[in-house]
Design an enzyme around this catalytic site. Structure first.
Site, short mmCIF file in Angstrom:
data_model
loop_
_atom_site.label_atom_id
_atom_site.label_comp_id
_atom_site.label_asym_id
_atom_site.label_seq_id
_atom_site.Cartn_x
_atom_site.Cartn_y
_atom_site.Cartn_z
N ASP A 18 12.90 2.16 3.58
CA ASP A 18 13.23 1.01 2.75
C ASP A 18 13.11 1.42 1.28
O ASP A 18 13.72 2.40 0.87
CB ASP A 18 12.30 -0.16 3.15
CG ASP A 18 12.60 -1.46 2.44
OD1 ASP A 18 13.59 -2.12 2.80
OD2 ASP A 18 11.83 -1.82 1.53
N HIS A 22 13.97 -3.67 11.58
CA HIS A 22 13.83 -2.99 10.30
C HIS A 22 12.53 -2.21 10.16
O HIS A 22 12.52 -1.09 9.64
CB HIS A 22 13.95 -4.02 9.16
CG HIS A 22 13.82 -3.42 7.80
ND1 HIS A 22 14.70 -2.47 7.32
CD2 HIS A 22 12.90 -3.60 6.82
CE1 HIS A 22 14.34 -2.12 6.09
NE2 HIS A 22 13.25 -2.78 5.76
#
Length: 309
Positions: free
Chosen positions: A109, A271
């Site tokens: 990320d 995620h």
């Protein structure tokens, strides 16, 4: 593995002048630094780092500047203090203090952007790069159509809205909606403590403001000069996130930035891959870092899990 970072040392290290990074390190062997994303801290790696250490790596997990228990400098008008370039300098400085001149780096990320910038700015120090759930910020913004804006609206709210800090600080736990069961008790507690600090929220928003300005400019300058990553690169993404929907094959987005062919790994998770599929993540990272060692693979190295090509 039930213990939290078993065998790891916890520390606070001045990585660059005035910036102290908090984190943990453990294991022995080739050094690997793991960089977390937003709004996590270094403890997001608590299921991956011990597996890598057991597989024969020295593993370093810091809180990025502004995040967790690391320093939170007052923001500057130019957004340079929270740029990926500043975070990359922290990573390089930290690894020098810890005695690692050359190292591999993986980032997830927002940490993927810091890892990318570390490899770009310190090519002589980075032996291999793994980027998880991310493409270069310039590439993401070049593709920022209406669909991207609808899916990733938070980039523009965090990076451009004058109201973001007030809105998030009104109830950070409601805003972030952490799942304690999925994260693990200690990891959840660390993340809750971090976002409960208004200075952390301010710093995390500065990370996004830098992303829309300075980080984009730094990427554009590198692309204009034809600079490429010299280290081997692994592009890794979550099967049940939206990376493929937005970019098709993310490795193809990375390819023009890389001197060598880009390797791929797809993780069966949403995620937050390090929390949801730690065995696969550890296996993918270990397999990649071991395969690209300049002295050849260590045939005895083993990390439990599977790598999806």
């Amino acid at each position: 593995m039930t213990a939290f970072f078993p065998g790891f040392e916890e520390w606070d290290v001045e990585a660059t002048p005035g910036v102290v990074l908090h984190g943990r390190s453990g294991g022995s062997g080739p050094p690997v630094v793991l960089l977390h994303g937003h709004p996590r801290t270094h403890t997001t790696w608590h299921r991956v780092a011990p597996a890598l250490a057991a597989g024969g790596f020295t593993v370093v997990c810091p809180d990025l500047r502004g995040y967790g228990r690391s320093s939170k400098p007052d923001p500057d008008a130019e957004h340079l203090l929270y740029s990926d370039r500043a975070m990359a300098a922290d990573v390089a400085g930290l690894m020098s203090v810890l005695g690692h001149e050359r190292f591999a780096v993986a980032g997830h990320d927002r940490g993927a952007y810091a890892a990318f910038r570390t490899a770009m700015d310190f090519p002589e120090r980075v032996a291999a790069l793994a980027v998880c759930d991310g493409v270069p910020i310039l590439e993401a913004l070049d593709r920022a159509d209406a669909r991207f804006a609808a899916r990733w609206w938070h980039w523009f709210f965090y990076g451009a809205s004058p109201h973001a800090e007030r809105v998030i600080n009104a109830d950070p736990l409601a805003w972030y909606g952490f799942d304690a069961a999925a994260m693990g008790e200690e990891n959840h507690a660390d993340a809750v403590a971090a976002v409960g600090d208004p200075l952390t929220v301010r710093a995390m928003l500065e990370d996004y403001r830098a992303g829309l300005t300075r980080d984009r400019e730094h990427d554009a300058s590198d692309r204009a000069m034809g600079l490429r990553l010299q280290a081997p690169v692994l592009a890794m993404w979550s099967r049940f996130d939206d990376m493929e929907a937005l970019y098709g094959d993310p490795a193809e987005v990375w390819a023009p930035w890389c001197e060598l062919p880009v390797r791929r790994a797809v993780i069966d998770s949403g995620h937050h891959m390090a929390e949801e599929a730690p065995d696969q993540v550890a296996a993918a990272l270990a397999g990649f870092f071991d395969a690209v060692r300049p002295d050849g693979p260590r045939l005895g190295a083993r990390v439990r899990g599977t790598l999806t090509a």
